[in-house]
Structures are given as C-alpha cells and as structure tokens.
Enzyme design. Structure first.
Site, PDB file in Angstrom:
ATOM      1  N   ASP A 107       0.863  -1.193   0.000  1.00 22.69           N
ATOM      2  CA  ASP A 107       0.000   0.000   0.000  1.00 22.69           C
ATOM      3  C   ASP A 107       0.891   1.232   0.000  1.00 22.69           C
ATOM      4  O   ASP A 107       2.061   1.172   0.392  1.00 22.69           O
ATOM      5  CB  ASP A 107      -0.920   0.015   1.228  1.00 22.69           C
ATOM      6  CG  ASP A 107      -1.840   1.236   1.215  1.00 22.69           C
ATOM      7  OD1 ASP A 107      -2.349   1.580   0.122  1.00 22.69           O
ATOM      8  OD2 ASP A 107      -2.034   1.868   2.260  1.00 22.69           O
ATOM      9  N   SER A 108       0.309   2.352  -0.407  1.00 19.95           N
ATOM     10  CA  SER A 108       1.050   3.615  -0.383  1.00 19.95           C
ATOM     11  C   SER A 108       1.463   3.962   1.059  1.00 19.95           C
ATOM     12  O   SER A 108       2.451   4.653   1.261  1.00 19.95           O
ATOM     13  CB  SER A 108       0.187   4.722  -0.962  1.00 19.95           C
ATOM     14  OG  SER A 108      -1.055   4.767  -0.279  1.00 19.95           O
TER      15      SER A 108
ATOM     16  N   GLU B 199      -5.547  10.255   8.505  1.00 22.95           N
ATOM     17  CA  GLU B 199      -4.127  10.189   8.897  1.00 22.95           C
ATOM     18  C   GLU B 199      -3.808  11.140  10.035  1.00 22.95           C
ATOM     19  O   GLU B 199      -2.858  10.932  10.779  1.00 22.95           O
ATOM     20  CB  GLU B 199      -3.241  10.446   7.682  1.00 22.95           C
ATOM     21  CG  GLU B 199      -3.457   9.342   6.662  1.00 22.95           C
ATOM     22  CD  GLU B 199      -2.327   9.148   5.699  1.00 22.95           C
ATOM     23  OE1 GLU B 199      -1.475  10.028   5.585  1.00 22.95           O
ATOM     24  OE2 GLU B 199      -2.316   8.094   5.042  1.00 22.95           O
TER      25      GLU B 199
HETATM   26  N1  DGL Z   1      -3.978   3.799  -0.375  1.00 25.64           N
HETATM   27  C1  DGL Z   1      -4.686   4.829  -1.120  1.00 25.64           C
HETATM   28  C2  DGL Z   1      -5.886   4.204  -1.833  1.00 25.64           C
HETATM   29  O1  DGL Z   1      -6.397   3.158  -1.454  1.00 25.64           O
HETATM   30  C3  DGL Z   1      -5.132   5.952  -0.222  1.00 25.64           C
HETATM   31  C4  DGL Z   1      -3.983   6.757   0.333  1.00 25.64           C
HETATM   32  C5  DGL Z   1      -3.208   7.488  -0.736  1.00 25.64           C
HETATM   33  O2  DGL Z   1      -3.760   8.369  -1.428  1.00 25.64           O
HETATM   34  O3  DGL Z   1      -2.042   7.164  -0.872  1.00 25.64           O
HETATM   35  O4  DGL Z   1      -6.342   4.747  -2.808  1.00 25.64           O
END
Ligand code: DGL
Length: 269
Positions: free
Chosen positions: A12-13, A156
């Site tokens: 994940d990001s 966040e």
């Molecule tokens: N993980 C991203 C998503 O599911 C959300 C957080 C981000 O924008 O990095 O789209």
C-alpha cells in the site's frame, strides 16, 4: 514437489492497507506475510499516473525480492494506475493482484437497481477504472463516482471521529444518494475505518462493499483455484511489516488499522 518457502506480499502507499491485511491474515492465518507501506511518498491519491506506476513497480519489486510468491496491491490508486501494466510486464511468472476487481464483482452481485456508487481518491476516480470494471462485468450497471480528497488526510491526522469527518462525509455522499445508489464501494484503503459513520449517513438499506471483507474471501478462493501458487507458500504464521519512512509514526497509526500493536522495519526502495 514445489518448495514451500514463499510469502504473500501486500503493498500500500502507506499504512491504510494494514486494514485489509488485518482481515487477510485472519482469514488465511497459516501463511507468512510481508507488508510494505510507501509512507515516505504517500499519499499517492493526487499524484500523476506515471509517478504512481514508477513507485508501485519499485514496491512490487521489493516484495518479490523478499521472496513473495504472490503480491497484492491493496492500494486502490496503485491498482487503478499501475496494476494492469505491471501484470503485463511480469506475465504469469510473478503474480500480482489488485483490489478493484474483487470489489467490482461483489458490487455487481449485490446491486438490485443497477446503480452503484464509488467513493475513492482523486486518482482512482480520474482513472475511471472502477467504472470500466463494473461496466465490463455488467453493461446495464450505472456507476456514480465521487472523489473524496480530504478523507485520507483527515484519517491520517487521527480525526476520523471529529464533527469535521461527519460534515465531509455528508458532503461527499450527498450526490450519490441523490442518484439513488443501492450499493456503495469504499474504494480506498482508509475508508473502512469510516464505515460506521458512512452507514449512519446512508441508512440501513444501501449495501456497503468493503475491501476488508471482500478481498480476504476472494484471495482464499484464488489460492484454492491456483494450486501452483498455493503449493509454494510457506506455512509460517506471521507478518513482517516495512515502511519507507519514519517507523514510529507508522507504528502508531498502523496499529489502529491493524487492530493490534505492530513492529515495523525501515525499507529502502
Ligand atoms: N492507499 C490509497 C488508496 O487506497 C489511499 C492513500 C493514498 O492516497 O495514498 O487509494
């Protein structure tokens, strides 16, 4: 006989993907997991597509280098903007899965009036990937999307229970409700944590498609069907978590998404 030494990678990001990871590890507890959150470069939601592709590719390579036999991109933005190209580049050898198709399949199965809503980041909405996947599965479905750029920063900052969160959610959900959706996809890692608030606003009758519920189930089915991958996976319960940024912040916020205290190591991509 395949050597059972591979792990399941989840990317994940940031730490939002720990929410779905929590439920994947509960549904499939016998395997060994490696999680990578690219917190140093998150959020991805407003970044250009080429950048998201570059970052995602580096992250996926990191996970394969950690001996993963399959990688799941838990980030919706990365699934929208990078997954297809990465799958084409890696071919059948290195298996990479996303979260959009499982969510879209569930929505198409559950909707009765064929009106499906999607809330997601600006990047995911702009990619129109959910629209295309849903229409591919059922051309009679009408899709109503709304980008919610302020929800990720709010979660966040730990303000998911604030009055501000209520006001924002009401504003973001109003156009979808006006369009009489009967099914709503939470198309972002962070929105699962807001599900109760969302339920209060949309009422009891709209189906909520949560990736935290759908993805573990679909992964289980996938591994059952793909013995050639499943047979390579090591039975060694546990999750190794990596973050590209300060690990203390990741630990505090990530524990909320994972539902229990976590230990995290620093990764360099
Ligand atoms: N993980 C991203 C998503 O599911 C959300 C957080 C981000 O924008 O990095 O789209």
């Amino acid at each position: 006989m395949a050597r059972k030494n591979k792990r399941i990678g989840i990317f994940d990001s940031g730490f939002g993907g720990l929410h779905v990871t929590r439920y994947i590890t509960q549904a499939l507890p016998d395997y060994e997991y490696v999680y990578l959150g690219d917190t140093a470069r998150a959020p991805y939601g407003d970044r250009p597509q080429e950048t998201i592709y570059e970052y995602t590719k580096q992250a996926v390579d990191f996970l394969f280098a950690k001996n993963c036999g399959i990688v799941i991109i838990a980030c919706n933005t990365a699934s929208s903007d990078a997954l297809r190209t990465i799958q084409q580049e890696y071919g059948a050898k290195k298996k990479v899965l996303g979260v959009l198709i499982p969510a879209a399949e569930e929505a198409v199965e559950r909707t009765k009036n064929r009106r499906v809503g999607v809330i997601a980041t600006t990047g995911t909405v702009a990619s129109e990937k959910f629209v295309r996947e849903l229409e591919k599965l059922d051309p009679s479905v009408r899709v109503f999307q709304n980008a919610c750029p302020l929800l990720v920063p709010l979660v966040e900052a730990g303000r998911q229970n604030s009055p501000e969160a209520d006001a924002l959610l009401k504003r973001y959900l109003a156009p979808l409700l006006r369009n009489r959706i009967d099914t709503l996809i939470l198309g972002c890692t962070h929105y699962g944590i807001l599900e109760r608030k969302i339920r209060k606003i949309i009422g009891p009758d709209i189906v909520i498609v949560s990736e935290a519920r759908v993805v573990p189930r679909k992964l289980k089915q996938y591994l059952k069907k793909h013995a050639e991958i499943e047979e390579t996976l090591r039975r060694k319960p546990g999750a190794h978590l990596y973050s590209t940024d300060r690990t203390d912040n990741f630990r505090t916020l990530g524990s909320k998404f994972f539902g229990r205290p976590i230990r995290v190591e620093k990764a360099t991509l």
